[in-house]
Design a protein around this motif. Structure first.
Motif, PDB file in Angstrom:
ATOM      1  N   ARG A 100       9.223   4.577   3.252  1.00 40.52           N
ATOM      2  CA  ARG A 100       9.935   3.485   2.574  1.00 40.52           C
ATOM      3  C   ARG A 100       8.894   2.552   1.978  1.00 40.52           C
ATOM      4  NH1 ARG A 100      12.954   4.745   7.214  1.00 40.52           N
ATOM      5  NH2 ARG A 100      15.174   5.118   6.785  1.00 40.52           N
ATOM      6  N   PHE A 101       8.970   2.378   0.663  1.00 37.36           N
ATOM      7  CA  PHE A 101       7.949   1.615  -0.054  1.00 37.36           C
ATOM      8  C   PHE A 101       8.392   0.167  -0.225  1.00 37.36           C
ATOM      9  CE2 PHE A 101       7.432   6.036  -1.178  1.00 37.36           C
ATOM     10  CZ  PHE A 101       6.067   6.215  -1.010  1.00 37.36           C
ATOM     11  N   GLY A 102       7.491  -0.763   0.089  1.00 34.29           N
ATOM     12  CA  GLY A 102       7.797  -2.183   0.026  1.00 34.29           C
ATOM     13  C   GLY A 102       6.956  -2.923  -0.990  1.00 34.29           C
ATOM     14  N   GLU A 103       6.636  -4.183  -0.672  1.00 39.42           N
ATOM     15  CA  GLU A 103       5.948  -5.068  -1.606  1.00 39.42           C
ATOM     16  C   GLU A 103       4.487  -4.662  -1.838  1.00 39.42           C
ATOM     17  OE1 GLU A 103       7.152  -7.332  -3.382  1.00 39.42           O
ATOM     18  OE2 GLU A 103       9.096  -7.790  -2.482  1.00 39.42           O
ATOM     19  N   VAL A 104       3.980  -5.108  -2.976  1.00 34.29           N
ATOM     20  CA  VAL A 104       2.554  -4.987  -3.274  1.00 34.29           C
ATOM     21  C   VAL A 104       1.801  -6.028  -2.453  1.00 34.29           C
ATOM     22  CG1 VAL A 104       0.807  -5.290  -5.069  1.00 34.29           C
ATOM     23  CG2 VAL A 104       2.928  -4.052  -5.574  1.00 34.29           C
ATOM     24  N   PHE A 132       6.466   1.974   5.047  1.00 34.31           N
ATOM     25  CA  PHE A 132       7.064   1.959   6.378  1.00 34.31           C
ATOM     26  C   PHE A 132       7.408   3.414   6.711  1.00 34.31           C
ATOM     27  CE2 PHE A 132       9.794   1.118   9.829  1.00 34.31           C
ATOM     28  CZ  PHE A 132       9.805  -0.240  10.145  1.00 34.31           C
ATOM     29  N   VAL A 133       6.784   3.966   7.742  1.00 35.97           N
ATOM     30  CA  VAL A 133       6.923   5.384   8.047  1.00 35.97           C
ATOM     31  C   VAL A 133       7.715   5.582   9.337  1.00 35.97           C
ATOM     32  CG1 VAL A 133       5.729   7.581   8.362  1.00 35.97           C
ATOM     33  CG2 VAL A 133       4.664   5.774   6.991  1.00 35.97           C
ATOM     34  N   THR A 134       8.748   6.409   9.272  1.00 37.57           N
ATOM     35  CA  THR A 134       9.484   6.817  10.464  1.00 37.57           C
ATOM     36  C   THR A 134       9.747   8.315  10.373  1.00 37.57           C
ATOM     37  OG1 THR A 134      11.622   6.314   9.427  1.00 37.57           O
ATOM     38  CG2 THR A 134      10.634   4.583  10.777  1.00 37.57           C
ATOM     39  N   THR A 135      10.116   8.915  11.491  1.00 37.14           N
ATOM     40  CA  THR A 135      10.435  10.336  11.498  1.00 37.14           C
ATOM     41  C   THR A 135      11.722  10.589  12.273  1.00 37.14           C
ATOM     42  OG1 THR A 135       9.166  10.825  13.509  1.00 37.14           O
ATOM     43  CG2 THR A 135       7.994  10.989  11.406  1.00 37.14           C
ATOM     44  N   ARG A 200       7.083  16.190  18.914  1.00 39.98           N
ATOM     45  CA  ARG A 200       6.232  15.679  17.828  1.00 39.98           C
ATOM     46  C   ARG A 200       6.847  14.432  17.203  1.00 39.98           C
ATOM     47  NH1 ARG A 200       2.095  16.184  14.719  1.00 39.98           N
ATOM     48  NH2 ARG A 200       2.183  16.053  12.446  1.00 39.98           N
ATOM     49  N   VAL A 201       8.170  14.420  17.021  1.00 40.93           N
ATOM     50  CA  VAL A 201       8.843  13.249  16.471  1.00 40.93           C
ATOM     51  C   VAL A 201       8.668  12.051  17.406  1.00 40.93           C
ATOM     52  CG1 VAL A 201      11.122  12.266  16.019  1.00 40.93           C
ATOM     53  CG2 VAL A 201      10.485  14.447  15.007  1.00 40.93           C
ATOM     54  N   ARG A 202       8.827  12.274  18.706  1.00 39.90           N
ATOM     55  CA  ARG A 202       8.628  11.166  19.651  1.00 39.90           C
ATOM     56  C   ARG A 202       7.197  10.634  19.571  1.00 39.90           C
ATOM     57  NH1 ARG A 202      12.226  14.404  22.898  1.00 39.90           N
ATOM     58  NH2 ARG A 202      10.467  15.545  23.794  1.00 39.90           N
ATOM     59  N   ASP A 203       6.233  11.546  19.511  1.00 40.14           N
ATOM     60  CA  ASP A 203       4.828  11.128  19.438  1.00 40.14           C
ATOM     61  C   ASP A 203       4.538  10.378  18.143  1.00 40.14           C
ATOM     62  OD1 ASP A 203       4.414  12.338  21.884  1.00 40.14           O
ATOM     63  OD2 ASP A 203       3.554  14.183  21.033  1.00 40.14           O
ATOM     64  N   LEU A 204       5.057  10.890  17.026  1.00 40.68           N
ATOM     65  CA  LEU A 204       4.804  10.243  15.742  1.00 40.68           C
ATOM     66  C   LEU A 204       5.442   8.861  15.674  1.00 40.68           C
ATOM     67  CD1 LEU A 204       5.300  13.265  13.300  1.00 40.68           C
ATOM     68  CD2 LEU A 204       3.164  12.038  13.740  1.00 40.68           C
ATOM     69  N   ASN A 205       6.670   8.737  16.162  1.00 37.21           N
ATOM     70  CA  ASN A 205       7.333   7.435  16.108  1.00 37.21           C
ATOM     71  C   ASN A 205       6.624   6.412  16.981  1.00 37.21           C
ATOM     72  OD1 ASN A 205       9.268   8.039  14.201  1.00 37.21           O
ATOM     73  ND2 ASN A 205      10.782   8.704  15.684  1.00 37.21           N
ATOM     74  N   ARG A 206       6.091   6.857  18.120  1.00 39.05           N
ATOM     75  CA  ARG A 206       5.280   5.925  18.930  1.00 39.05           C
ATOM     76  C   ARG A 206       4.024   5.518  18.168  1.00 39.05           C
ATOM     77  NH1 ARG A 206       7.136   9.046  23.461  1.00 39.05           N
ATOM     78  NH2 ARG A 206       5.413  10.521  23.195  1.00 39.05           N
ATOM     79  N   ARG A 207       3.462   6.466  17.433  1.00 36.20           N
ATOM     80  CA  ARG A 207       2.237   6.183  16.666  1.00 36.20           C
ATOM     81  C   ARG A 207       2.522   5.246  15.502  1.00 36.20           C
ATOM     82  NH1 ARG A 207      -0.854  10.860  13.161  1.00 36.20           N
ATOM     83  NH2 ARG A 207      -2.337   9.510  12.071  1.00 36.20           N
ATOM     84  N   PHE A 208       3.646   5.470  14.801  1.00 40.75           N
ATOM     85  CA  PHE A 208       3.958   4.685  13.607  1.00 40.75           C
ATOM     86  C   PHE A 208       4.604   3.338  13.922  1.00 40.75           C
ATOM     87  CE2 PHE A 208       4.671   9.016  11.377  1.00 40.75           C
ATOM     88  CZ  PHE A 208       3.310   9.139  11.133  1.00 40.75           C
ATOM     89  N   ALA A 209       5.213   3.205  15.101  1.00 39.88           N
ATOM     90  CA  ALA A 209       6.058   2.044  15.388  1.00 39.88           C
ATOM     91  C   ALA A 209       5.310   0.716  15.320  1.00 39.88           C
ATOM     92  CB  ALA A 209       6.722   2.206  16.751  1.00 39.88           C
ATOM     93  N   ASP A 210       4.038   0.707  15.635  1.00 41.78           N
ATOM     94  CA  ASP A 210       3.302  -0.555  15.740  1.00 41.78           C
ATOM     95  C   ASP A 210       2.779  -1.081  14.400  1.00 41.78           C
ATOM     96  OD1 ASP A 210       3.647  -0.693  18.465  1.00 41.78           O
ATOM     97  OD2 ASP A 210       1.733   0.234  18.941  1.00 41.78           O
ATOM     98  N   TRP A 211       2.860  -0.271  13.336  1.00 43.35           N
ATOM     99  CA  TRP A 211       2.100  -0.639  12.134  1.00 43.35           C
ATOM    100  C   TRP A 211       2.916  -0.578  10.840  1.00 43.35           C
ATOM    101  CZ3 TRP A 211      -2.324  -2.566  13.747  1.00 43.35           C
ATOM    102  CH2 TRP A 211      -2.867  -2.072  14.930  1.00 43.35           C
ATOM    103  N   TYR A 212       2.631  -1.565   9.966  1.00 39.10           N
ATOM    104  CA  TYR A 212       2.925  -1.405   8.538  1.00 39.10           C
ATOM    105  C   TYR A 212       1.671  -0.781   7.926  1.00 39.10           C
ATOM    106  CZ  TYR A 212       6.481  -5.119   9.151  1.00 39.10           C
ATOM    107  OH  TYR A 212       7.549  -5.885   9.560  1.00 39.10           O
ATOM    108  N   PHE A 213       1.851   0.291   7.167  1.00 34.12           N
ATOM    109  CA  PHE A 213       0.714   0.904   6.501  1.00 34.12           C
ATOM    110  C   PHE A 213       0.635   0.402   5.064  1.00 34.12           C
ATOM    111  CE2 PHE A 213       1.954   3.830   9.846  1.00 34.12           C
ATOM    112  CZ  PHE A 213       0.735   4.105  10.448  1.00 34.12           C
ATOM    113  N   VAL A 214      -0.577   0.286   4.559  1.00 32.00           N
ATOM    114  CA  VAL A 214      -0.819  -0.097   3.168  1.00 32.00           C
ATOM    115  C   VAL A 214      -1.539   1.069   2.506  1.00 32.00           C
ATOM    116  CG1 VAL A 214      -1.925  -1.716   1.583  1.00 32.00           C
ATOM    117  CG2 VAL A 214      -0.983  -2.531   3.778  1.00 32.00           C
ATOM    118  N   VAL A 215      -0.964   1.541   1.378  1.00 28.31           N
ATOM    119  CA  VAL A 215      -1.557   2.671   0.664  1.00 28.31           C
ATOM    120  C   VAL A 215      -1.917   2.262  -0.754  1.00 28.31           C
ATOM    121  CG1 VAL A 215      -0.361   4.403   2.030  1.00 28.31           C
ATOM    122  CG2 VAL A 215       0.716   3.539  -0.049  1.00 28.31           C
TER     123      VAL A 215
END
Length: 215
Positions: A100-104, A132-135, A200-215
């Motif tokens: 999910r893509f958000g603000e600049v 914003f990444v979820t699985t 894998r989904v449980r592991d990824l969601n735990r990994r992604f849950a704490d962060w907003y990523f900037v690309v």
């Protein structure tokens, strides 16, 4: 819409006979996804992070809502929406990624957790976009096993005036056992893929849950 890397082909379910897929545009999309580079991360509020690791609809406190809005995200009827669109990527291990893509954002300033990356662009261009990444897990993405029909056992019959012996009766037990063994092996392989995908989904969601990523 699916992409097969081995044949370098795109397919689309329900495509009409007079319709064709715009392969160059889709190849551009695939390359763009491949080229996404994380240049920064910002930590999410603890309450939001905890909610993202659950499966229920999100109900957030004021801090979490403000954190989301400032980055271009909103909760509507318990669902997360973004102001700059979404991309869903489904993999054959059963994992569906939601981007999910958000603000600049200027990732050379603010609450950076990674700092700057000179290789990400020109010295005067430090703009990125929140992602914003979820699985989710979708068992339908894993091909179901093709099980063979198991033949019914042959029941020996005794005819008048004949001897009912093993040597004179048709026996298909060996064939049945071989098919059942093969089916069992295929089912176990499938069940393992499902269990691995769920983990894998449980592991990824735990990994992604704490962060907003900037690309």
């Amino acid at each position: 819409l699916a992409y097969e890397q081995t044949g370098d082909t795109w397919t689309l379910e329900g495509l009409a006979a007079d319709e064709t897929i715009n392969k160059p545009r889709l190849d551009e999309l695939k390359l763009a996804l491949d080229d996404l580079k994380i240049v920064d991360v910002h930590r999410k509020p603890a309450g939001l992070s905890k909610q993202l690791q659950g499966e229920a609809a999100m109900t957030l406190d004021v801090e979490a809502q403000q954190s989301l809005r400032s980055r271009g995200y909103f909760i509507v009827n318990g669902q997360l929406l973004s102001n700059e669109g979404e991309t869903f990527i489904k993999a054959n291990d059963g994992v569906e990624y939601s981007l999910r893509f958000g603000e600049v954002v200027d990732y050379d300033e603010g609450e950076s957790s990674l700092g700057t990356d000179e290789s990400a662009g020109d010295a005067g261009n430090k703009l990125g976009r929140y992602v914003f990444v979820t699985t989710l897990f979708d068992s339908g993405l894993i091909p179901a096993p093709e099980l063979e029909d198991v033949p019914e056992p042959i029941v020996p019959t005794t005819q008048p005036g004949t001897e009912n012996s093993a040597a004179t009766q048709p026996v298909n037990e060996a064939e049945r056992n071989a098919i059942m063994t093969a089916n069992d092996s295929k089912q176990k392989e499938y069940d393992k893929k499902v269990a691995d995908g769920q983990q894998r989904v449980r592991d990824l969601n735990r990994r992604f849950a704490d962060w907003y990523f900037v690309v």
